[in-house]
Enzyme design. Structure first.
Site, PDB file in Angstrom:
ATOM      1  N   LYS A  65      43.380  49.099  38.753  1.00  0.00           N
ATOM      2  CA  LYS A  65      43.168  47.774  38.570  1.00  0.00           C
ATOM      3  C   LYS A  65      44.185  47.120  39.095  1.00  0.00           C
ATOM      4  O   LYS A  65      44.252  45.608  39.387  1.00  0.00           O
ATOM      5  CB  LYS A  65      42.654  47.389  37.224  1.00  0.00           C
ATOM      6  CG  LYS A  65      41.512  48.042  36.798  1.00  0.00           C
ATOM      7  CD  LYS A  65      40.358  47.108  37.327  1.00  0.00           C
ATOM      8  CE  LYS A  65      38.888  47.681  36.936  1.00  0.00           C
ATOM      9  NZ  LYS A  65      37.894  47.137  37.715  1.00  0.00           N
ATOM     10  N   SER A 278      38.386  58.234  31.205  1.00  0.00           N
ATOM     11  CA  SER A 278      37.429  57.962  32.286  1.00  0.00           C
ATOM     12  C   SER A 278      37.777  59.080  33.402  1.00  0.00           C
ATOM     13  O   SER A 278      36.540  59.621  34.121  1.00  0.00           O
ATOM     14  CB  SER A 278      37.385  56.745  32.884  1.00  0.00           C
ATOM     15  OG  SER A 278      38.482  56.411  33.698  1.00  0.00           O
TER      16      SER A 278
HETATM   17  C1  PLP Z   1      40.002  53.695  33.438  1.00  0.00           C
HETATM   18  C2  PLP Z   1      38.944  53.273  34.073  1.00  0.00           C
HETATM   19  N1  PLP Z   1      38.033  53.997  34.850  1.00  0.00           N
HETATM   20  C3  PLP Z   1      37.086  53.380  35.521  1.00  0.00           C
HETATM   21  C4  PLP Z   1      36.918  52.022  35.615  1.00  0.00           C
HETATM   22  C5  PLP Z   1      35.348  51.449  36.313  1.00  0.00           C
HETATM   23  O1  PLP Z   1      36.088  51.104  37.631  1.00  0.00           O
HETATM   24  P1  PLP Z   1      35.318  49.635  38.365  1.00  0.00           P
HETATM   25  O2  PLP Z   1      35.448  48.534  37.363  1.00  0.00           O
HETATM   26  O3  PLP Z   1      35.837  49.465  39.432  1.00  0.00           O
HETATM   27  O4  PLP Z   1      33.831  50.130  38.093  1.00  0.00           O
HETATM   28  C6  PLP Z   1      37.742  51.256  34.954  1.00  0.00           C
HETATM   29  C7  PLP Z   1      37.606  49.810  35.096  1.00  0.00           C
HETATM   30  O5  PLP Z   1      38.143  48.978  34.155  1.00  0.00           O
HETATM   31  C8  PLP Z   1      38.929  51.661  34.062  1.00  0.00           C
HETATM   32  O6  PLP Z   1      39.585  50.865  33.350  1.00  0.00           O
END
Ligand code: PLP
Length: 331
Positions: A65, A278
């Site tokens: 981010k 994630s």
């Molecule tokens: C740890 C994490 N993984 C995956 C994502 C997903 O990314 P995107 O918002 O680009 O779909 C986020 C989004 O905040 C995240 O914080």
């Protein structure tokens, strides 16, 4: 598998989005991006299938981010919508808030964040360290509730809303930076796997990879309906991410929080990397894809490092197969 002549966007060179001239050569803002592609040599189930993690944990605040916050704040500056000391308001479950706090500190703005109750305490503590104003909302209101609260807050305090969920720059930055870096570092990608939150990462990277190789398989990862996995949203829940282009997807995986946490631990135990929850979810889908292949290259998005989740020991509940796990808000 190369780009057609003339198909590359004018901003295809890395570090595309021009930074304001006032950003110094050694500024933290220039250290964002250019993250490594790390081969997970101990995780692949087959010798012919190689799995590479695009490891975003090396960004200044440890997540993907940083790229988005830098791009959106610089756009607001270019549009003349920010003046020194102005408040920027955003809804976030953690990473965007921390990235925005860092960029705002660098550029001289204040930050207000709407956070769902239940985020790991480390995230709130970190934000307070950055002197961010926190506004809590009920987790039941979901991301939609947090976004509405942020819009209202921006009106009430005369601030500017960042709007990562709506701003197409959130996709563009991943197309021209994140995706571009992957094509540069590994031209032969057969499968790309990423979690879906705003949809910015998967949509932007998929567009760039498809332009390079129309046959690349794009695999999206979500939590189960009603389950909370930090940063990710379930497409079947009532919140539709407006930036997410579902037509790019070849496959969707719904991954449980317990499995994501188990793999988060395994990534550290087997590969020596501390990646976020994630990343565990995305790796689950990558391993399933690997089982279906005889050979080829898989790139899996590790969107953040895992350090900030460690104090809450989330895997304890997963290991006990705690029935309350879904009630714990592992954002
Ligand atoms: C740890 C994490 N993984 C995956 C994502 C997903 O990314 P995107 O918002 O680009 O779909 C986020 C989004 O905040 C995240 O914080």
């Amino acid at each position: 598998m190369t780009d057609k002549p003339g198909s590359t966007s004018p901003s295809a060179a890395l570090g595309i989005l021009p930074l304001p001239g006032t950003v110094g050569a050694h500024s933290a803002l220039r250290q964002i991006g250019n993250t490594p592609l790390i081969e997970l040599t101990h995780m692949s189930p087959k010798p012919g299938v190689r799995i590479f993690a695009k490891f975003e944990g090396t960004n200044p605040t440890g997540s993907i981010k940083d790229r988005v916050a830098r791009a959106l704040v610089c756009q607001l500056e270019r549009d003349g919508r920010l003046h020194p000391g102005q408040r920027i308001v955003e809804a976030s479950s953690g990473n965007t808030a921390i990235s925005l706090a860092m960029v705002a500190r660098q550029r001289g703005y204040k930050v207000c964040v709407v956070l769902p109750e239940g985020v790991p305490p480390m995230i709130a503590d970190t934000l307070m360290l950055f002197d961010v104003h926190l506004h809590w909302c009920k987790p039941l209101a979901g991301m939609r509730g947090a976004i509405e609260a942020a819009e209202q807050l921006a009106k009430d305090c005369g601030g500017v809303a960042l709007r990562q969920f709506q701003n197409p720059l959130n996709v563009h930055v991943h197309e021209t930076e994140t995706g571009e870096e992957i094509v540069r570092d590994l031209p032969d990608v057969d499968v790309f796997v990423a979690g879906i939150g705003t949809g910015g990462t998967i949509t932007g990277v998929a567009r760039r990879l498809r332009r390079h190789n129309p046959k690349v398989r794009i695999v999206g990862v979500e939590p189960h309906m009603g389950e909370r996995l930090q940063g990710l949203t379930c497409l079947d829940d009532h919140f539709a991410a407006p930036l997410f282009d579902i037509s790019l997807l070849d496959r969707r995986f719904l991954v449980t929080a317990a499995r994501s946490l188990q793999l988060m631990r395994e990534i550290t135990a087997r590969e020596g990397l501390v990646a976020g929850v994630s990343s565990g979810a995305a790796l689950h889908a990558a391993l399933r894809e690997a089982e279906r292949m005889d050979r080829g290259n898989i790139v899996v998005m590790f969107s953040d490092s895992g350090w900030k989740y460690l104090p809450s020991r989330p895997w304890d509940a997963a290991e006990r197969d705690d029935p309350d796990l879904d009630e714990v808000h592992w954002w």
